[in-house]
Motif scaffolding. Structure first.
Motif, PDB file in Angstrom:
ATOM      1  N   LEU A 121       0.797  -1.224   0.000  1.00 51.84           N
ATOM      2  CA  LEU A 121       0.000   0.000   0.000  1.00 51.84           C
ATOM      3  C   LEU A 121       0.832   1.278   0.000  1.00 51.84           C
ATOM      4  O   LEU A 121       0.294   2.363  -0.239  1.00 51.84           O
ATOM      5  N   GLY A 122       2.112   1.163   0.293  1.00 52.94           N
ATOM      6  CA  GLY A 122       2.963   2.353   0.353  1.00 52.94           C
ATOM      7  C   GLY A 122       3.496   2.604   1.740  1.00 52.94           C
ATOM      8  O   GLY A 122       2.920   2.167   2.745  1.00 52.94           O
ATOM      9  N   ARG A 123       4.620   3.332   1.795  1.00 57.25           N
ATOM     10  CA  ARG A 123       5.261   3.610   3.090  1.00 57.25           C
ATOM     11  C   ARG A 123       4.482   4.644   3.912  1.00 57.25           C
ATOM     12  O   ARG A 123       4.302   4.507   5.106  1.00 57.25           O
ATOM     13  N   ARG A 124       4.038   5.699   3.235  1.00 57.81           N
ATOM     14  CA  ARG A 124       3.501   6.854   3.946  1.00 57.81           C
ATOM     15  C   ARG A 124       2.282   6.555   4.823  1.00 57.81           C
ATOM     16  O   ARG A 124       2.271   6.932   6.002  1.00 57.81           O
ATOM     17  N   PRO A 125       1.216   5.897   4.315  1.00 56.33           N
ATOM     18  CA  PRO A 125       0.042   5.699   5.180  1.00 56.33           C
ATOM     19  C   PRO A 125       0.331   4.827   6.396  1.00 56.33           C
ATOM     20  O   PRO A 125      -0.165   5.101   7.495  1.00 56.33           O
ATOM     21  N   ILE A 126       1.157   3.804   6.232  1.00 56.93           N
ATOM     22  CA  ILE A 126       1.466   2.916   7.352  1.00 56.93           C
ATOM     23  C   ILE A 126       2.370   3.620   8.351  1.00 56.93           C
ATOM     24  O   ILE A 126       2.304   3.350   9.560  1.00 56.93           O
ATOM     25  N   PHE A 127       3.192   4.537   7.878  1.00 57.52           N
ATOM     26  CA  PHE A 127       4.070   5.334   8.731  1.00 57.52           C
ATOM     27  C   PHE A 127       3.261   6.132   9.754  1.00 57.52           C
ATOM     28  O   PHE A 127       3.708   6.353  10.891  1.00 57.52           O
ATOM     29  N   LEU A 128       2.063   6.557   9.355  1.00 58.06           N
ATOM     30  CA  LEU A 128       1.184   7.309  10.250  1.00 58.06           C
ATOM     31  C   LEU A 128       0.347   6.384  11.141  1.00 58.06           C
ATOM     32  O   LEU A 128       0.218   6.618  12.348  1.00 58.06           O
ATOM     33  N   ILE A 129      -0.191   5.340  10.560  1.00 54.96           N
ATOM     34  CA  ILE A 129      -1.113   4.465  11.294  1.00 54.96           C
ATOM     35  C   ILE A 129      -0.441   3.791  12.482  1.00 54.96           C
ATOM     36  O   ILE A 129      -1.007   3.717  13.576  1.00 54.96           O
ATOM     37  N   ARG A 144       5.247  13.535  11.318  1.00 51.82           N
ATOM     38  CA  ARG A 144       5.034  12.671  10.155  1.00 51.82           C
ATOM     39  C   ARG A 144       4.049  13.241   9.134  1.00 51.82           C
ATOM     40  O   ARG A 144       3.928  12.719   8.030  1.00 51.82           O
ATOM     41  N   GLY A 145       3.348  14.295   9.505  1.00 53.45           N
ATOM     42  CA  GLY A 145       2.460  14.922   8.549  1.00 53.45           C
ATOM     43  C   GLY A 145       3.243  15.552   7.404  1.00 53.45           C
ATOM     44  O   GLY A 145       4.272  16.187   7.619  1.00 53.45           O
ATOM     45  N   GLY A 146       2.791  15.366   6.196  1.00 52.09           N
ATOM     46  CA  GLY A 146       3.444  15.968   5.046  1.00 52.09           C
ATOM     47  C   GLY A 146       4.611  15.197   4.478  1.00 52.09           C
ATOM     48  O   GLY A 146       5.219  15.619   3.485  1.00 52.09           O
ATOM     49  N   VAL A 147       4.953  14.051   5.077  1.00 56.99           N
ATOM     50  CA  VAL A 147       6.036  13.227   4.528  1.00 56.99           C
ATOM     51  C   VAL A 147       5.569  12.581   3.229  1.00 56.99           C
ATOM     52  O   VAL A 147       4.500  11.968   3.190  1.00 56.99           O
ATOM     53  N   PRO A 148       6.324  12.702   2.136  1.00 57.76           N
ATOM     54  CA  PRO A 148       5.889  12.133   0.851  1.00 57.76           C
ATOM     55  C   PRO A 148       6.101  10.628   0.786  1.00 57.76           C
ATOM     56  O   PRO A 148       6.788  10.042   1.615  1.00 57.76           O
ATOM     57  N   GLU A 149       5.519  10.028  -0.222  1.00 51.31           N
ATOM     58  CA  GLU A 149       5.720   8.606  -0.478  1.00 51.31           C
ATOM     59  C   GLU A 149       7.150   8.379  -0.956  1.00 51.31           C
ATOM     60  O   GLU A 149       7.819   9.293  -1.421  1.00 51.31           O
ATOM     61  N   VAL A 154      -0.060  -4.880  22.136  1.00 49.91           N
ATOM     62  CA  VAL A 154      -0.517  -4.023  21.036  1.00 49.91           C
ATOM     63  C   VAL A 154       0.539  -2.963  20.714  1.00 49.91           C
ATOM     64  O   VAL A 154       0.816  -2.673  19.539  1.00 49.91           O
ATOM     65  N   MET A 155       1.140  -2.389  21.747  1.00 50.72           N
ATOM     66  CA  MET A 155       2.199  -1.399  21.522  1.00 50.72           C
ATOM     67  C   MET A 155       3.386  -2.043  20.798  1.00 50.72           C
ATOM     68  O   MET A 155       4.017  -1.416  19.941  1.00 50.72           O
ATOM     69  N   GLY A 156       3.669  -3.281  21.127  1.00 48.53           N
ATOM     70  CA  GLY A 156       4.736  -3.992  20.437  1.00 48.53           C
ATOM     71  C   GLY A 156       4.422  -4.207  18.972  1.00 48.53           C
ATOM     72  O   GLY A 156       5.314  -4.138  18.108  1.00 48.53           O
ATOM     73  N   ILE A 157       3.156  -4.465  18.667  1.00 53.56           N
ATOM     74  CA  ILE A 157       2.742  -4.604  17.260  1.00 53.56           C
ATOM     75  C   ILE A 157       3.033  -3.309  16.503  1.00 53.56           C
ATOM     76  O   ILE A 157       3.542  -3.319  15.379  1.00 53.56           O
ATOM     77  N   ALA A 158       2.723  -2.172  17.149  1.00 54.11           N
ATOM     78  CA  ALA A 158       3.005  -0.878  16.522  1.00 54.11           C
ATOM     79  C   ALA A 158       4.504  -0.648  16.364  1.00 54.11           C
ATOM     80  O   ALA A 158       4.959  -0.118  15.341  1.00 54.11           O
ATOM     81  N   ILE A 159       5.295  -1.043  17.353  1.00 54.11           N
ATOM     82  CA  ILE A 159       6.749  -0.895  17.255  1.00 54.11           C
ATOM     83  C   ILE A 159       7.284  -1.770  16.120  1.00 54.11           C
ATOM     84  O   ILE A 159       8.211  -1.383  15.396  1.00 54.11           O
ATOM     85  N   GLY A 160       6.701  -2.948  15.948  1.00 57.34           N
ATOM     86  CA  GLY A 160       7.080  -3.788  14.817  1.00 57.34           C
ATOM     87  C   GLY A 160       6.871  -3.066  13.502  1.00 57.34           C
ATOM     88  O   GLY A 160       7.707  -3.134  12.589  1.00 57.34           O
ATOM     89  N   GLY A 161       5.750  -2.347  13.415  1.00 55.41           N
ATOM     90  CA  GLY A 161       5.500  -1.541  12.229  1.00 55.41           C
ATOM     91  C   GLY A 161       6.531  -0.446  12.061  1.00 55.41           C
ATOM     92  O   GLY A 161       6.965  -0.135  10.943  1.00 55.41           O
ATOM     93  N   GLU A 162       6.955   0.122  13.169  1.00 57.86           N
ATOM     94  CA  GLU A 162       7.972   1.174  13.121  1.00 57.86           C
ATOM     95  C   GLU A 162       9.283   0.661  12.538  1.00 57.86           C
ATOM     96  O   GLU A 162       9.906   1.313  11.694  1.00 57.86           O
TER      97      GLU A 162
END
Length: 449
Positions: free
Chosen positions: A90-98, A200-205, A125-133
């Motif tokens: 789906l792209g880096r940018r949307p997941i970077f925010l979620i 993270r707002g305004g970061v491009p794809e 759950v926080m660990g799941i988010a860190i995994g995304g990070e």
């Protein structure tokens, strides 16, 4: 005159527009990813400081102490591959925010827990988010980073992890005597998460990701705007047609998958286990009752080590920074295991272990990003992060049990063995990717398969 993230010492007014835009974007990305990486260290350091108090307040058993300590690491096992797969599709940018929104929600929820089970679930759950990070932040930064100092820029993210750990230790120590201070220690990560989300707002794809998806026109707009150093044809040619998770285990990429997962796991397993239950290790080794001061020394030594790793990563090469420290740290823990009752030996052994382990850990933010092509990079990094945390979670869960049943000498011998195995695997599998374009580095890694 300040040095910009890619090493250019000219002032912004002296730079062409594309250079100025790139440097501003690199600075924003660097801060956004550094804070994200630092949050992982912060929640690990925070639980280490809060565990004794919350154990009493919530009547947590030894079993649940281990599970709570290991919960973020278990979460990364899920979040790394899942968010990485989504970011490749789906792209880096949307997941970077979620992923940061998820982390923020968990940070706030920690303050209101009433039992150990709730805390375990929330930190999972926080660990799941860190995994995304791990899967998204560093890969996105790498895809905009200049080749000549990419290693230093990415390795600086690992400095953030140790700084986050150290700051959490200081915060936990300051709140140790406050009524309910452990809640504030854990919940304070929400403040940092808000700042990170705002950046993270305004970061491009990623232009490289757009190329991997055949969206060349969009990518070329970003390449021109930010003056990105990129081999467009190589990026297009290296695009994977099969599912990114399946591609990790293809003949072409399996060596990179095994290497990035194993070196990372064997490097961090002893560190996570020992630092999470530092007070128990200190007591078992008879180093005195002031575990907090000892943990602060532990944290500061680690920060110094990873800073040195960041400085030298582009100078001495990836392999030299990884393999010798594995063997030296293995020997250090073996020495502690041989003479556990000698305070000077234990102190010196631990200092060598902490410093050199942290120094080579700078590569955990570098190597996994360089050995996979753009089309499967976040999936590969997410999977490697997951495997690293599986090992760390196992070590964190078993360490208090091992100390109680088998003693500190056995635990130190296991740590030494893990590090030695990491050195052996790295000797045979680690490619040299220093000073290469990302596409070239990934091709070099594939050439070893």
């Amino acid at each position: 005159m300040a040095t910009t993230p890619d090493g250019d010492r000219r002032t912004p007014r002296q730079l062409p527009i594309a250079d100025r835009d790139r440097k501003r974007l690199l600075l924003k990305l660097k801060l956004a990813t550094q804070i994200g990486e630092g949050l992982d260290g912060y929640i690990i350091g925070g639980i280490g400081m809060a565990l004794a108090a919350l154990t009493t307040a919530l009547h947590v058993s030894t079993l649940w102490q281990g599970l709570i300590g290991a919960s973020p690491l278990i979460g990364i096992f899920v979040g790394g591959p899942a968010f990485g797969w989504l970011a490749d599709r789906l792209g880096r940018r949307p997941i970077f925010l979620i992923d940061m929104v998820v982390f923020l929600s968990g940070s706030i929820a920690q303050f209101f827990v009433v039992d150990g089970v709730q805390l375990f679930v929330i930190r999972l759950v926080m660990g799941i988010a860190i995994g995304g990070e791990y899967a998204i932040g560093a890969p996105l930064l790498s895809e905009y980073a200049p080749r000549r100092n990419r290693g230093r820029l990415l390795a600086s993210l690992e400095v953030s992890w140790y700084v986050g750990y150290m700051v959490a230790t200081v915060v936990g120590a300051a709140l140790a005597n406050v009524n309910g201070g452990w809640r504030w220690t854990l919940g304070s990560s929400a403040i940092i998460a808000v700042a990170c989300l705002a950046l993270r707002g305004g970061v491009p794809e990623s232009a490289r990701w757009l190329l991997s998806k055949g969206r060349r026109a969009e990518a070329e707009v970003l390449i021109a705007k930010y003056g990105i150093e990129i081999d467009v044809e190589a990026e297009v040619a290296d695009s994977e047609q099969q599912d990114s998770l399946r591609a990790l285990f293809s003949r072409e990429h399996i060596r990179s998958t095994v290497f990035s997962s194993s070196f990372w796991a064997f490097l961090v397993l002893p560190y996570f286990a020992i630092s999470t239950f530092w007070s128990k290790v200190v007591d078992a080794l008879g180093l005195g009752s002031d575990a907090t001061s000892a943990l602060l020394v532990y944290s500061v030594t680690a920060v110094l080590g990873v800073v040195l790793g960041t400085v030298v990563v582009d100078r001495i090469g990836r392999r030299k920074l990884l393999i010798p420290p594995f063997w030296i740290t293995a020997a250090s823990l073996a020495v502690v295991a041989l003479w556990p009752n000698s305070t000077p030996v234990v102190v010196i052994g631990f200092l060598f272990f902490i410093f050199l382990n942290a120094m080579s850990s700078a590569l955990t933010s570098v190597y996994p990003l360089e050995v996979f092509p753009t089309s499967i990079r976040t999936t590969g990094v997410g999977f490697a992060a997951a495997m690293s945390r599986v090992g760390a979670a196992i070590g964190t869960f078993l360490l208090p049990i091992g100390l109680n049943r088998l003693g500190v000498q056995f635990v130190m011998w296991v740590g030494a063995g893990v590090l030695a195995l990491g050195g052996l695997i790295s000797h045979f599998l680690a490619p040299e990717t220093t000073d290469m374009d990302l596409a070239q580095a990934a091709r070099t890694a594939r050439a070893h398969n």
